[in-house]
Design an enzyme around this catalytic site. Structure first.
Site, PDB file in Angstrom:
ATOM      1  N   ARG A  87       0.863  -1.178   0.000  1.00 25.07           N
ATOM      2  CA  ARG A  87       0.000   0.000   0.000  1.00 25.07           C
ATOM      3  C   ARG A  87       0.900   1.228   0.000  1.00 25.07           C
ATOM      4  O   ARG A  87       2.109   1.135   0.246  1.00 25.07           O
ATOM      5  CB  ARG A  87      -0.926   0.011   1.211  1.00 25.07           C
ATOM      6  CG  ARG A  87      -0.219   0.116   2.569  1.00 25.07           C
ATOM      7  CD  ARG A  87      -1.228   0.373   3.682  1.00 25.07           C
ATOM      8  NE  ARG A  87      -0.643   0.330   5.011  1.00 25.07           N
ATOM      9  CZ  ARG A  87      -0.021   1.344   5.600  1.00 25.07           C
ATOM     10  NH1 ARG A  87       0.142   2.489   4.954  1.00 25.07           N
ATOM     11  NH2 ARG A  87       0.462   1.228   6.821  1.00 25.07           N
TER      12      ARG A  87
ATOM     13  N   ASP B 250       9.082   8.167  11.872  1.00 28.20           N
ATOM     14  CA  ASP B 250       7.847   8.227  11.095  1.00 28.20           C
ATOM     15  C   ASP B 250       7.890   9.459  10.188  1.00 28.20           C
ATOM     16  O   ASP B 250       8.953   9.850   9.710  1.00 28.20           O
ATOM     17  CB  ASP B 250       6.640   8.222  12.036  1.00 28.20           C
ATOM     18  CG  ASP B 250       5.464   7.439  11.468  1.00 28.20           C
ATOM     19  OD1 ASP B 250       5.090   7.699  10.313  1.00 28.20           O
ATOM     20  OD2 ASP B 250       4.902   6.588  12.184  1.00 28.20           O
TER      21      ASP B 250
END
Length: 284
Positions: free
Chosen positions: A99, A192
């Site tokens: 994804r 992140d």
């Protein structure tokens, strides 16, 4: 620096991708696992949400007023007035386990984005650039990608190998990347989503690290912005003066912590001294 403020207790399972839309004076962000696109209006606190066709990694403003969304299997154009998602181009048909996970718009209107194995089991993630209707793969071999982000002069592109807690830097010129090198590591959390301020300081959300790590252009760690929840997924600059740092968070893999951290998955805002860089728009 002001204390973090919870502006929307949205409870995102995997909140990600905050981005400033100056025309609408709003912050867009996504809940990847919840398959939601959210919009927060900063003037009046207006909130709106849309269900997405599949897992959505990012939604970035385009020049025509729409948003370009990285949804599993392709790039989609989202029309906020109609609430519709229309396919622009397929991505990674050869990697059905993947994804899309994070994205960035360069000053030339090109869209850089990464992919990852949804189960995080294989090293099948890659870094791409979408420009003039075409997608080019620029790097490969990631388990979980995050970023990219770019230095103020456009000469350095940052991209993360999140599970390895590594931030890489590339030399960048005219959409070409060279000289991949290790820029920094984040032992106190998973590296992140990133953003860069006007002085070139890289701001990195720390998943399971309780905040946002700050790195000088040299790669030296110069501080951490602390948040009251442990899973900070990305911080992006917004507001009229670009001094409001909007931070997405998540309760993914930490559902057992929600009783003691009830605002996990919320959207936070922190007032900072140095403004961010203007948000560019995707050129379709």
């Amino acid at each position: 620096m002001a204390e973090p403020e919870l502006v929307w207790d949205v409870g995102a399972e995997l909140g990600e991708g905050p981005v400033w839309d100056d025309g609408r004076r709003a912050v867009w962000f996504v809940d990847i696992k919840g398959r939601k696109l959210h919009r927060y209006g900063v003037a009046e606190g207006a909130r709106a949400s849309w269900t997405t066709p599949d897992q959505i990694g990012f939604a970035l403003p385009a020049e025509d007023g729409s948003l370009v969304c990285g949804i599993r299997g392709g790039l989609y154009r989202f029309d906020p007035d109609r609430g519709s998602f229309d396919l622009i181009i397929r991505v990674e048909d050869d990697r059905p386990q993947n994804r899309l996970n994070d994205g960035f718009v360069a000053p030339d209107g090109s869209l850089w984005f990464g992919s990852m194995d949804d189960s995080e089991a294989t090293v099948s993630g890659a870094l791409y650039r979408f420009h003039n209707g075409e997608i080019v793969r620029h790097d490969d071999g990631y388990r979980v990608t995050n970023g990219p982000a770019m230095s103020p002069d456009g000469r350095t592109l940052y991209h993360h190998d999140t599970t390895e807690r590594r931030i890489f830097a590339f030399s960048h010129a005219d959409g070409v990347l060279t000289d991949k090198r290790l820029f920094a590591e984040t032992p106190d959390g998973f590296a992140d989503g990133p953003s860069v301020d006007a002085e070139g300081v890289l701001h990195v959300g720390l998943f399971n690290g309780w905040g946002v790590a700050r790195f000088a252009p040299s790669g030296d760690r110069i501080g951490t912005i602390r948040l009251p929840v442990q899973t900070v997924t990305k911080a992006a600059f917004g507001g009229d003066d670009l001094r409001d740092l909007y931070c997405t968070t998540a309760w993914l893999n930490n559902a057992d912590k929600r009783a003691e951290q009830p605002t996990l998955g919320g959207l936070f805002r922190v007032r900072v001294e140095t403004p961010g860089l203007p948000q560019h728009r995707v050129r379709l």
